[in-house]
Design a protein around this motif. Sequence first.
Motif, PDB file in Angstrom:
ATOM      1  N   ALA A 153       0.882  -1.170   0.000  1.00 16.71           N
ATOM      2  CA  ALA A 153       0.000   0.000   0.000  1.00 16.71           C
ATOM      3  C   ALA A 153       0.917   1.216   0.000  1.00 16.71           C
ATOM      4  CB  ALA A 153      -0.912   0.009   1.223  1.00 16.71           C
ATOM      5  N   GLY A 154       1.149   1.778  -1.168  1.00 17.74           N
ATOM      6  CA  GLY A 154       2.094   2.886  -1.269  1.00 17.74           C
ATOM      7  C   GLY A 154       3.497   2.424  -0.927  1.00 17.74           C
ATOM      8  N   ASP A 155       4.149   3.105   0.041  1.00 18.03           N
ATOM      9  CA  ASP A 155       5.498   2.732   0.477  1.00 18.03           C
ATOM     10  C   ASP A 155       5.485   1.685   1.593  1.00 18.03           C
ATOM     11  OD1 ASP A 155       6.949   4.593  -1.192  1.00 18.03           O
ATOM     12  OD2 ASP A 155       6.198   6.196   0.108  1.00 18.03           O
ATOM     13  N   THR A 156       4.289   1.285   2.004  1.00 17.73           N
ATOM     14  CA  THR A 156       4.154   0.339   3.120  1.00 17.73           C
ATOM     15  C   THR A 156       4.050  -1.093   2.606  1.00 17.73           C
ATOM     16  OG1 THR A 156       3.058   1.995   4.500  1.00 17.73           O
ATOM     17  CG2 THR A 156       2.743  -0.314   5.097  1.00 17.73           C
ATOM     18  N   LEU A 157       4.884  -1.950   3.169  1.00 18.78           N
ATOM     19  CA  LEU A 157       4.829  -3.378   2.859  1.00 18.78           C
ATOM     20  C   LEU A 157       4.176  -4.096   4.035  1.00 18.78           C
ATOM     21  CD1 LEU A 157       5.696  -5.724   0.955  1.00 18.78           C
ATOM     22  CD2 LEU A 157       7.790  -5.890   2.327  1.00 18.78           C
ATOM     23  N   ALA A 158       3.118  -4.827   3.760  1.00 16.05           N
ATOM     24  CA  ALA A 158       2.405  -5.571   4.797  1.00 16.05           C
ATOM     25  C   ALA A 158       2.783  -7.042   4.727  1.00 16.05           C
ATOM     26  CB  ALA A 158       0.901  -5.411   4.631  1.00 16.05           C
ATOM     27  N   PHE A 159       2.740  -7.713   5.888  1.00 14.54           N
ATOM     28  CA  PHE A 159       3.026  -9.148   5.909  1.00 14.54           C
ATOM     29  C   PHE A 159       2.418  -9.774   7.158  1.00 14.54           C
ATOM     30  CE2 PHE A 159       6.529  -7.018   8.061  1.00 14.54           C
ATOM     31  CZ  PHE A 159       6.790  -7.805   9.180  1.00 14.54           C
ATOM     32  N   VAL A 160       2.313 -11.096   7.127  1.00 12.55           N
ATOM     33  CA  VAL A 160       1.856 -11.842   8.302  1.00 12.55           C
ATOM     34  C   VAL A 160       3.077 -12.466   8.962  1.00 12.55           C
ATOM     35  CG1 VAL A 160       0.440 -13.747   9.158  1.00 12.55           C
ATOM     36  CG2 VAL A 160      -0.415 -12.283   7.314  1.00 12.55           C
ATOM     37  N   TRP A 161       3.226 -12.200  10.253  1.00 11.25           N
ATOM     38  CA  TRP A 161       4.348 -12.692  11.052  1.00 11.25           C
ATOM     39  C   TRP A 161       3.897 -13.961  11.764  1.00 11.25           C
ATOM     40  CZ3 TRP A 161       9.369 -12.335  11.957  1.00 11.25           C
ATOM     41  CH2 TRP A 161       9.891 -12.656  13.210  1.00 11.25           C
ATOM     42  N   ASN A 162       4.578 -15.085  11.470  1.00 10.58           N
ATOM     43  CA  ASN A 162       4.179 -16.386  12.019  1.00 10.58           C
ATOM     44  C   ASN A 162       5.344 -17.014  12.790  1.00 10.58           C
ATOM     45  OD1 ASN A 162       1.608 -16.814  10.082  1.00 10.58           O
ATOM     46  ND2 ASN A 162       3.326 -16.155   8.828  1.00 10.58           N
ATOM     47  N   PRO A 163       5.543 -16.672  14.069  1.00  6.76           N
ATOM     48  CA  PRO A 163       6.594 -17.334  14.852  1.00  6.76           C
ATOM     49  C   PRO A 163       6.342 -18.843  14.892  1.00  6.76           C
ATOM     50  CG  PRO A 163       5.671 -15.460  16.033  1.00  6.76           C
ATOM     51  CD  PRO A 163       4.776 -15.705  14.873  1.00  6.76           C
ATOM     52  N   VAL A 164       7.396 -19.625  14.805  1.00  8.48           N
ATOM     53  CA  VAL A 164       7.242 -21.082  14.768  1.00  8.48           C
ATOM     54  C   VAL A 164       8.037 -21.746  15.890  1.00  8.48           C
ATOM     55  CG1 VAL A 164       6.838 -21.131  12.283  1.00  8.48           C
ATOM     56  CG2 VAL A 164       9.178 -21.357  13.152  1.00  8.48           C
ATOM     57  N   ARG A 165       7.617 -22.957  16.246  1.00 11.88           N
ATOM     58  CA  ARG A 165       8.380 -23.797  17.163  1.00 11.88           C
ATOM     59  C   ARG A 165       8.337 -25.219  16.650  1.00 11.88           C
ATOM     60  NH1 ARG A 165       4.245 -23.254  22.257  1.00 11.88           N
ATOM     61  NH2 ARG A 165       2.520 -24.496  21.423  1.00 11.88           N
ATOM     62  N   ARG A 166       9.316 -25.977  17.024  1.00  7.02           N
ATOM     63  CA  ARG A 166       9.419 -27.351  16.546  1.00  7.02           C
ATOM     64  C   ARG A 166       8.595 -28.280  17.431  1.00  7.02           C
ATOM     65  NH1 ARG A 166      13.019 -29.287  12.875  1.00  7.02           N
ATOM     66  NH2 ARG A 166      13.422 -31.535  12.832  1.00  7.02           N
ATOM     67  N   VAL A 167       7.656 -28.970  16.828  1.00  6.39           N
ATOM     68  CA  VAL A 167       6.776 -29.894  17.542  1.00  6.39           C
ATOM     69  C   VAL A 167       6.751 -31.204  16.772  1.00  6.39           C
ATOM     70  CG1 VAL A 167       4.445 -30.339  18.387  1.00  6.39           C
ATOM     71  CG2 VAL A 167       5.351 -27.999  18.406  1.00  6.39           C
ATOM     72  N   ALA A 168       7.130 -32.297  17.440  1.00  6.79           N
ATOM     73  CA  ALA A 168       7.117 -33.635  16.828  1.00  6.79           C
ATOM     74  C   ALA A 168       7.880 -33.648  15.504  1.00  6.79           C
ATOM     75  CB  ALA A 168       5.679 -34.116  16.641  1.00  6.79           C
ATOM     76  N   GLY A 169       9.020 -32.982  15.492  1.00  2.00           N
ATOM     77  CA  GLY A 169       9.881 -33.027  14.325  1.00  2.00           C
ATOM     78  C   GLY A 169       9.520 -32.078  13.199  1.00  2.00           C
ATOM     79  N   ARG A 170       8.514 -31.231  13.394  1.00  2.00           N
ATOM     80  CA  ARG A 170       8.155 -30.278  12.348  1.00  2.00           C
ATOM     81  C   ARG A 170       7.853 -28.921  12.978  1.00  2.00           C
ATOM     82  NH1 ARG A 170       2.663 -32.030   9.522  1.00  2.00           N
ATOM     83  NH2 ARG A 170       3.005 -29.984   8.587  1.00  2.00           N
ATOM     84  N   TYR A 171       8.013 -27.870  12.151  1.00  2.00           N
ATOM     85  CA  TYR A 171       7.779 -26.516  12.647  1.00  2.00           C
ATOM     86  C   TYR A 171       6.308 -26.141  12.515  1.00  2.00           C
ATOM     87  CZ  TYR A 171      12.794 -25.828  12.949  1.00  2.00           C
ATOM     88  OH  TYR A 171      14.114 -25.933  13.300  1.00  2.00           O
TER      89      TYR A 171
END
Length: 339
Positions: A204-222
């Motif tokens: 949106a103009g000069d603004t870049l939007a994104f979704v922030w998804n912190p992850v953790r490892r559970v049962a061998g997968r993030y």
Amino acid sequence: MDGGNDEGGSGIRFREVWRTAVPVSVAAAAALFAGGSVDLVHRHQRAAHKEHDAEAAAAKSAPPAPRAVVGVTRAGSALTVHDARSGAAVGLPVAAPEGRRFQRVAGSGDSYVVASYGAGKVTFERLKLAADGRPESLTEIPGAAVPGVSTAWSDLAVAPDGDRIAYVTYKGTRGRIDVVSARTGARKTWTTRFPARVSSLSWAGDTLAFVWNPVRRVAGRYTAVRHEFRLLDTRGASGDLKVSKAVTALPKGTTSAVVTRDGKTVVAGVVERSVGSVQAYSAQTGRPTKVVWRQRLNGSITGLDTGKEGKLLISGSDGRLYAEGAGTITAADLADAAW
């Protein structure tokens, strides 16, 4: 006697008048009721016509949906073009450059920008379509390149001016956003020290939007532990992604969200009871405002894309693309799509 006879005569005359008056009054009342009913019907009809005309005018003035959807095949070996209404293939697939694989695609005005990866570097090509929607040319954007590893988590967005290209690469689970100019090749970079997926890029103009998804490892997968919508002012200097602004935490089950071109609204997709909904939020307060679109969907929403005129394209885990104001496209063989 005469007086009594007069009284009786008056009473008879009164009864006769009453008997005559009642049917006339009933008839008049019925006529008035019928006239009022007809007038009421006419008013309702006029209101309905006005409402219909207003809806027709709004539909006529609404921006048209894009005519084509461009997809990246899962193997990354080719681009395909589909008619947005019928889903039919348009023209022949476009092969990836030698030694490279297509990764992501994004709309850019009357053309598309495609990211390809190879030898530890992401480069960008511009795809143009002919008047009939067939692929016309694929040319490399000289000087526009991003070093790093492109993965299944990578994402791409092109600013409305067609110049600034944003791309996400990864070092392990730590993401990095690069914004590169298609005109000059100048580049800015924002990084993070935290394991997280950075997805749903939009401008949106000069603004870049994104979704922030912190992850953790559970049962061998993030696994993502939360989904937060954030805004980054790209006029600032390169640095840490923590300079971005948090707008809202997305509801459970919502992983995709984009900002509208005017920067006022965030739209996010969520599925509940086999119905996909696109919910609007205020970009200033983060508060929900209205549901802008509902779509029957057997699965989850895995991506949102805004077309040239702001129309939405939903990617579903059911292997289909749902195009707002257009049609549904079978896309089980596509890794990414844009219109």
